[in-house]
Design a protein around this motif. Structure first.
Motif, PDB file in Angstrom:
ATOM      1  N   GLY A 296       0.705  -1.172   0.018  1.00 63.39           N
ATOM      2  CA  GLY A 296      -0.036  -0.028  -0.115  1.00 63.39           C
ATOM      3  C   GLY A 296       0.742   1.164   0.196  1.00 63.39           C
ATOM      4  O   GLY A 296       0.668   2.194  -0.805  1.00 63.39           O
ATOM      5  N   ALA A 297       1.887   1.247   0.913  1.00 63.18           N
ATOM      6  CA  ALA A 297       2.772   2.338   0.735  1.00 63.18           C
ATOM      7  C   ALA A 297       3.409   2.650  -0.313  1.00 63.18           C
ATOM      8  O   ALA A 297       3.795   3.591  -0.826  1.00 63.18           O
ATOM      9  CB  ALA A 297       3.615   2.544   2.107  1.00 63.18           C
ATOM     10  N   GLY A 298       4.098   1.676  -1.109  1.00 61.73           N
ATOM     11  CA  GLY A 298       4.541   1.600  -2.075  1.00 61.73           C
ATOM     12  C   GLY A 298       3.850   2.094  -3.301  1.00 61.73           C
ATOM     13  O   GLY A 298       4.442   2.790  -4.421  1.00 61.73           O
ATOM     14  N   THR A 299       2.581   1.578  -3.309  1.00 62.03           N
ATOM     15  CA  THR A 299       1.622   2.185  -4.365  1.00 62.03           C
ATOM     16  C   THR A 299       1.430   3.520  -4.195  1.00 62.03           C
ATOM     17  O   THR A 299       1.706   4.195  -5.120  1.00 62.03           O
ATOM     18  CB  THR A 299       0.187   1.346  -4.322  1.00 62.03           C
ATOM     19  N   TYR A 300       1.447   4.058  -3.003  1.00 59.58           N
ATOM     20  CA  TYR A 300       1.136   5.505  -2.808  1.00 59.58           C
ATOM     21  C   TYR A 300       2.442   6.333  -3.186  1.00 59.58           C
ATOM     22  O   TYR A 300       2.257   7.472  -3.835  1.00 59.58           O
ATOM     23  CB  TYR A 300       0.691   5.858  -1.367  1.00 59.58           C
ATOM     24  N   ALA A 301       3.596   5.707  -2.862  1.00 64.75           N
ATOM     25  CA  ALA A 301       4.964   6.597  -3.159  1.00 64.75           C
ATOM     26  C   ALA A 301       4.836   6.658  -4.751  1.00 64.75           C
ATOM     27  O   ALA A 301       5.421   7.407  -5.347  1.00 64.75           O
ATOM     28  CB  ALA A 301       5.974   5.806  -2.613  1.00 64.75           C
ATOM     29  N   VAL A 302       4.583   5.584  -5.611  1.00 63.66           N
ATOM     30  CA  VAL A 302       4.669   5.408  -6.851  1.00 63.66           C
ATOM     31  C   VAL A 302       3.593   6.540  -7.534  1.00 63.66           C
ATOM     32  O   VAL A 302       3.940   7.317  -8.407  1.00 63.66           O
ATOM     33  CB  VAL A 302       4.529   4.168  -7.332  1.00 63.66           C
ATOM     34  N   ALA A 303       2.517   6.433  -6.996  1.00 59.48           N
ATOM     35  CA  ALA A 303       1.546   7.354  -7.428  1.00 59.48           C
ATOM     36  C   ALA A 303       1.366   8.585  -7.043  1.00 59.48           C
ATOM     37  O   ALA A 303       0.268   9.507  -7.333  1.00 59.48           O
ATOM     38  CB  ALA A 303       0.068   6.409  -7.257  1.00 59.48           C
ATOM     39  N   ALA A 304       2.279   9.128  -6.238  1.00 61.22           N
ATOM     40  CA  ALA A 304       2.289  10.528  -5.646  1.00 61.22           C
ATOM     41  C   ALA A 304       2.245  11.298  -6.811  1.00 61.22           C
ATOM     42  O   ALA A 304       3.039  11.311  -7.747  1.00 61.22           O
ATOM     43  CB  ALA A 304       3.318  10.577  -4.600  1.00 61.22           C
ATOM     44  N   GLY A 305       1.212  12.442  -6.430  1.00 68.51           N
ATOM     45  CA  GLY A 305       1.235  13.404  -7.581  1.00 68.51           C
ATOM     46  C   GLY A 305       0.319  13.174  -8.668  1.00 68.51           C
ATOM     47  O   GLY A 305      -0.179  14.099  -9.278  1.00 68.51           O
ATOM     48  N   ARG A 306      -0.107  11.981  -8.791  1.00 68.70           N
ATOM     49  CA  ARG A 306      -1.180  11.460  -9.721  1.00 68.70           C
ATOM     50  C   ARG A 306      -2.466  10.951  -9.186  1.00 68.70           C
ATOM     51  O   ARG A 306      -3.565  10.843  -9.602  1.00 68.70           O
ATOM     52  CB  ARG A 306      -0.661  10.317 -10.589  1.00 68.70           C
ATOM     53  N   MET A 307      -2.292  10.456  -7.942  1.00 63.26           N
ATOM     54  CA  MET A 307      -3.465  10.034  -7.209  1.00 63.26           C
ATOM     55  C   MET A 307      -3.750  11.035  -6.000  1.00 63.26           C
ATOM     56  O   MET A 307      -3.031  11.611  -5.277  1.00 63.26           O
ATOM     57  CB  MET A 307      -3.155   8.742  -6.346  1.00 63.26           C
ATOM     58  N   ARG A 308      -5.032  11.416  -5.949  1.00 66.60           N
ATOM     59  CA  ARG A 308      -5.474  12.372  -4.991  1.00 66.60           C
ATOM     60  C   ARG A 308      -5.444  11.661  -3.391  1.00 66.60           C
ATOM     61  O   ARG A 308      -5.744  10.493  -3.535  1.00 66.60           O
ATOM     62  CB  ARG A 308      -7.082  13.019  -5.563  1.00 66.60           C
ATOM     63  N   ARG A 309      -5.146  12.660  -2.604  1.00 70.48           N
ATOM     64  CA  ARG A 309      -4.932  12.163  -1.270  1.00 70.48           C
ATOM     65  C   ARG A 309      -6.289  11.548  -0.842  1.00 70.48           C
ATOM     66  O   ARG A 309      -6.340  10.434  -0.098  1.00 70.48           O
ATOM     67  CB  ARG A 309      -4.391  12.997  -0.357  1.00 70.48           C
ATOM     68  N   ARG A 310      -7.554  12.246  -1.252  1.00 73.90           N
ATOM     69  CA  ARG A 310      -8.823  11.838  -0.799  1.00 73.90           C
ATOM     70  C   ARG A 310      -9.158  10.509  -1.491  1.00 73.90           C
ATOM     71  O   ARG A 310      -9.882   9.795  -0.825  1.00 73.90           O
ATOM     72  CB  ARG A 310     -10.092  12.964  -1.044  1.00 73.90           C
ATOM     73  N   THR A 311      -8.534  10.199  -2.647  1.00 65.62           N
ATOM     74  CA  THR A 311      -8.852   8.787  -3.277  1.00 65.62           C
ATOM     75  C   THR A 311      -8.130   7.824  -2.505  1.00 65.62           C
ATOM     76  O   THR A 311      -8.725   6.702  -2.252  1.00 65.62           O
ATOM     77  CB  THR A 311      -8.308   8.877  -4.660  1.00 65.62           C
ATOM     78  N   ALA A 312      -6.939   8.111  -2.005  1.00 65.33           N
ATOM     79  CA  ALA A 312      -5.896   7.088  -1.256  1.00 65.33           C
ATOM     80  C   ALA A 312      -6.954   6.711  -0.035  1.00 65.33           C
ATOM     81  O   ALA A 312      -6.811   5.747   0.581  1.00 65.33           O
ATOM     82  CB  ALA A 312      -4.641   7.488  -1.192  1.00 65.33           C
ATOM     83  N   TYR A 313      -7.473   7.716   0.599  1.00 65.14           N
ATOM     84  CA  TYR A 313      -8.121   7.831   1.864  1.00 65.14           C
ATOM     85  C   TYR A 313      -9.198   6.831   1.823  1.00 65.14           C
ATOM     86  O   TYR A 313      -9.541   6.215   2.532  1.00 65.14           O
ATOM     87  CB  TYR A 313      -8.351   9.340   2.218  1.00 65.14           C
TER      88      TYR A 313
END
Length: 440
Positions: A296-313
């Protein structure tokens, strides 16, 4: 955003998008080296903590012969940990994030190294374990707060997106959580527990050395950190959290997560695997949780800047809710392991967001105190949650799992509906403190 008044100090705010590629005041090699050194320090400290969590209970049992003694040591260190979280955040803001990171890791190294020294001289008993355990907690918790507070400074100095750096850091936590206990167990099969503690102390000392090599300009104390009277400074973090709807919501979610995950790891899962005769699968299940956190953390790190934080939330709420419903079925050890992987996946998606939220909403001079408040509340309530889960489990283990699932679903429903969490993707805010009037 309207920042809360801080006594005689008022806050001028300007809101802007943070540019992750903006030029840093530190250039070239030292910039990149700061990021690497910070991650190495954090990984070394986490590895030391994962070792001590395995080795210390083992050593307590070996020296006292009393299985309940490990619980006494854990309970005796809980109160110092809460105090250290509250006061430690204030100390971090007054003294400096980098400096307290170094002092805390050195103090942790000395506290752990003292255990084999006392064992070889005076001999370890329950009193020594309580004393040295409390001393270690007094250093560990401020160190954790200092590193959390230092993260935005390192990202700024390294020209890296804070979202990405936070995701990488949480990924390292997943790796450490996955490998640390296994390595500690292997070390205990080959060496005496006191020898393994020497290695643990060395890991903390390595963390201090890595932080020491970070340029002194990174994480320096804010010039306005001493502007308030000391009594008001101690409550500064609590006032900031209480005044900001997003910070309040994040804190409530952290409490809910700790109240569910703590009893699961410490009590409910070990109890269920022992009753099913599948105790060997407990390690697999906890590893599945760590692996999910890493993914999960790796996915967020790779998608940072492309994934909205609220989407991840929202994905986090969905994943953890799905995992808890699977877990409540207690259908099979493999289903339980899968459920914990899904829970870890959701947790890994959300955990990197918290430091980003704090960095964007909190004046730099209050950052340590806000993290300190959040850590203190979680540390205070987690043992109470374990005790309550134990009382329910004494009547029915299945109902204890149902209660944990219901508590999380209530937390997730709150998280989905609370207005404060709708501003996750608002522009980050930098605040400059000045004795002038408050404006935004």
């Amino acid at each position: 955003m309207l920042s809360p008044s801080t006594g005689g100090v008022r806050v001028w705010c300007r809101t802007r998008r943070l540019d992750p590629d903006a030029a840093s005041p530190l250039h070239g090699g030292p910039v990149r080296r700061s990021t690497i050194l910070f991650l190495l320090a954090d990984a070394a400290s986490l590895l030391g903590n994962s070792f001590i969590a395995v080795v210390l209970p083992w050593l307590v049992l070996a020296r006292t012969g009393d299985p309940a003694a490990a619980g006494v040591v854990a309970a005796a260190t809980a109160a110092p940990a809460v105090i250290a979280a509250l006061v430690g955040g204030w100390v971090v803001d007054r003294v400096g994030r980098r400096r307290i990171s170094i002092i805390s890791d050195l103090g942790s190294a000395l506290a752990v190294a003292a255990i084999p020294l006392v064992d070889a001289t005076a001999g370890l008993d329950l009193g020594w374990f309580v004393l040295l355990g409390a001393l270690g907690a007094l250093f560990d918790v401020p160190g954790m707060t200092a590193r959390e507070s230092l993260l935005p400074d390192v990202a700024r100095a390294g020209g890296m997106s804070l979202d990405r750096l936070s995701g990488v850091r949480e990924g390292l936590f997943g790796v450490t959580f996955l490998a640390g206990p296994a390595l500690a167990g292997l070390a205990l099969t080959a060496f005496e527990p006191t020898a393994v503690l020497v290695v643990t102390a060395a890991a903390s000392a390595l963390a201090a050395l890595c932080t020491l090599l970070i340029p002194a300009a990174v994480g320096r104390r804010s010039a306005d950190a001493l502007a308030e009277p000391a009594a008001r400074q101690l409550l500064g973090g609590l006032r900031v959290v209480a005044a900001d709807p997003l910070l309040r919501a994040v804190t409530v979610l952290s409490i809910g997560s700790a109240a569910v995950l703590g009893p699961l790891q410490a009590l409910l899962l070990p109890a269920w695997f022992s009753t099913t005769g599948s105790s060997a699968a407990l390690g697999l299940t906890l590893s599945a949780l760590a692996l999910g956190t890493l993914v999960g953390a790796g996915t967020y790190a790779v998608a940072a800047g492309r994934m909205r934080r609220r989407t991840a939330y929202l994905l986090c709420l969905l994943c953890v809710s799905t995992g808890m419903l699977l877990l409540a079925s207690l259908a099979h050890p493999l289903v339980v392991a899968l459920a914990m992987f899904v829970c870890g996946l959701g947790s890994g998606l959300l955990s990197p967001v918290v430091p980003v939220v704090v960095a964007g909403r909190v004046p730099e001079s209050h950052r340590g105190r806000v993290f300190g408040v959040q850590n203190a509340v979680v540390m205070l309530l987690a043992p109470l949650a374990v005790g309550l889960a134990g009382a329910v489990a004494a009547s029915s283990l299945e109902w204890a799992f149902y209660a944990a699932t219901a508590l999380w679903l209530a937390t997730a429903l709150y998280g989905a509906l609370v207005p404060g969490m709708r501003s996750l993707d608002e522009p980050a805010t930098t605040c400059e403190e000045t004795p002038a009037e408050q404006r935004c």
